[in-house]
Design an enzyme around this catalytic site. Structure first.
Site, PDB file in Angstrom:
ATOM      1  CE1 TYR A 109      54.497  34.068  46.533  1.00  0.00           C
ATOM      2  CE2 TYR A 109      56.806  33.908  47.359  1.00  0.00           C
ATOM      3  CZ  TYR A 109      55.398  33.712  47.026  1.00  0.00           C
ATOM      4  OH  TYR A 109      54.840  32.084  47.839  1.00  0.00           O
ATOM      5  CD  GLU A 162      78.687  17.303  56.377  1.00  0.00           C
ATOM      6  OE1 GLU A 162      80.488  16.197  56.463  1.00  0.00           O
ATOM      7  OE2 GLU A 162      77.886  17.001  56.458  1.00  0.00           O
ATOM      8  CG  ASP A 201      79.756  14.315  59.226  1.00  0.00           C
ATOM      9  OD1 ASP A 201      80.513  14.410  60.358  1.00  0.00           O
ATOM     10  OD2 ASP A 201      78.042  14.634  59.078  1.00  0.00           O
TER      11      ASP A 201
END
Lengths: 362, 362
Positions: B97, B195, B247
């Site tokens: 920006y 995780e 996982d």
């Protein structure tokens, strides 16, 4: 067992007792719940938040499917009651997997949605929140930075923490159950909830919390329940004004809506989670025009979301109708960090002071 | 200006000086970068991580497009050099920006991808990390919990924090630039990167960090650079073993891969961010079979991801080939919280102790 835990446990046992009484009285057991759709949430003038209306639906054991649902409810009640007795807690996902160890195959959940929904049902019928059942969310709340000293009751004893002096630049991490926190003393004039991490870091780097005696609450996008709960408590118990600072697009207005008015999914908890006094600082569509902010064109899904907000009872105020119609008119949205197009200090030197003065907060 | 900052600034100015010299010598200015694709990353036996290979591509000012790219690079270098001189920092999004305020329209970025990529290019050619340019990520790192006392240099002075005794249950929030941290003393035997938030909370609730003298690092899905950096430093400076617990699906193996070997996107930073000594605890496909964990069938995209991992140089070891082929064979994946199907303490009483003993960590 803490008094609070004993109370939650008693509410759960009452529920199970109700099924028992229905059986004993020769009735088919059933459970009645408010219908959870947008058309069944209404404004409660007394509490200032949106809650469920009068429409209800009934879960009855008069079908195999319905009977199975109530069976699962009873097993879950037993699990939660044991958990409270042992002073333990668990996540919604753990509950889902844990059901595999239950002796009755019919009581096992077939999907995580099913166990999540059931816990919400139990919240509604028992009037006890998930946190009071000791069910943790998957992801924790966000962070606080500002002149607040608090005491957190942890499993490892009490911790006294000042949210500027005793924390790193990352701030104080809100625990899963913010009711474990006691506010000790503070020098806060107002609470500023901020959507993005980039803007939160900008405010902290520029010392805005220090210069304006404000507590910066990072919402981290759609805020976790823990974040909404602590915001409500700051407003309620410390009588502090709360303002919300987000991007200027329909998804961010929903973030404001969930802080201020509660969400459709958790309308049964609005009095616990929502902060009806919360006010929107911006980015307003008016700001996009007035400050000539860099913007992106609205996508089709943005337009649809704005139109659906015009229909949403939570946004049916003159303020929001005017802003949303202006936005549909100009066809633009802006991010809060777009204020950097005027320099890195514009937000703290100009934009926020102007807006907060306009709103009578500063 | 801190010595580190002065150094980073000098590297940037050198880059700009190179363009100047090319101009002065009558050459068309250009910048040469390694090609950033999977086929151009290779294993560096010395550092034990994957880095870019020999293939390069050149950005030259011999086209309008190329000249514009170098112009943007020069403006960005000036911005970063000023930022370092003033001891300030900003986010990648703010840079995008901010370019709107630059006097030359041609130097303004047309998308955030463009400014993000440019900052990565500058990291590669200057050998200075984004953090040393004082560019903050949008979202900060995750949290630490365990027997570690550290000192963080904040803008508001030094903070000494013990990551069990001085924090709430949420833990210690890793700051955006973890090089602002100095490790003071510790009682850690190993570092356990986790995780999911649900599992992180389970380990903390069960007191695993206390009982096993381990530091629990929450990865929060794909870990932020700050999280990977602090993991590397714990391994490097404190000589601590690091194990990763995720996982059991292809996306989680990628999380392990980015901790251990670095990512394709930031292969230029592998020596700074990757922990080649890190080892995978699980959930392994072997665990799904051995512990008979609740599982979901692999989706088509899971299968594709596993097959692409077999082609990924980072996963070409006997261990991973065996595990991935087993998983394709059984057609199943499991979440780490699936261990709850054996009870809430199974992970801390049985699974982790067994796995850690097997691995020789405990």
């Amino acid at each position: 067992m803490a008094a609070n835990d004993a109370d939650a446990r008693a509410q759960l046992i009452d529920l199970a007792a109700e099924f028992y009484d229905q059986f004993a009285g020769g009735q088919i057991p059933e459970m009645t719940l408010p219908t959870r759709t947008k058309s069944n949430i209404e404004y409660d003038p007394e509490s200032g938040v949106w809650t469920y209306g009068d429409r209800t639906s009934t879960r009855s054991a008069n079908s195999v499917r319905g009977a199975r649902k109530l069976l699962k409810a009873v097993y879950t009640i037993e699990f939660l009651a044991d958990q409270l007795e042992e002073g333990r807690s668990s996540t919604l996902r753990e509950l889902y997997y844990l059901s595999e160890s239950w002796d009755n195959d019919e009581a096992q959940f077939t999907s995580q949605d099913e166990s999540n929904d059931l816990v919400e049902d139990l919240e509604i019928v028992s009037g006890v929140t998930r946190e009071d059942f000791h069910m943790r969310p998957e992801e924790s709340g966000a962070t606080l930075m500002g002149p607040l000293r608090l005491r957190e009751q942890t499993r490892r004893g009490e911790r006294e923490i000042h949210c500027q002096e005793d924390v790193g630049e990352g701030g104080y991490q809100i625990p899963n159950n913010p009711d474990m926190i006691e506010f000790l003393d503070h020098d806060i004039d107002f609470v500023l909830c901020v959507e993005t991490g980039g803007m939160r870091d900008r405010l902290v780097e520029n010392g805005f919390d220090d210069d304006y005696n404000c507590l910066v609450v990072h919402l981290k996008g759609q805020p976790a329940r823990a974040t909404r709960r602590i915001t409500r408590r700051l407003n309620d118990e410390l009588d502090l004004p709360v303002v919300v600072f987000t991007d200027g697009d329909p998804w961010s207005y929903r973030i404001f809506g969930s802080v201020a008015y509660g969400s459709i999914k958790s309308a049964h908890l609005s009095e616990y989670l929502a902060t009806p006094d919360a006010r929107f600082v911006g980015i307003r569509p008016t700001d996009i025009v007035e400050y000539d902010l860099p913007s992106d064109p609205l996508s089709d899904s943005d337009v649809n979301a704005l139109e659906s907000e015009l229909e949403d009872p939570r946004f049916q105020t003159d303020y929001w109708e005017e802003q949303i119609e202006l936005q549909l008119d100009i066809g633009k949205k802006s991010e809060q960090q777009a204020l950097a197009s005027r320099g890195l200090d514009f937000v703290t030197d100009t934009y926020l002071p102007e807006r907060l003065t306009e709103m009578g907060v500063q």
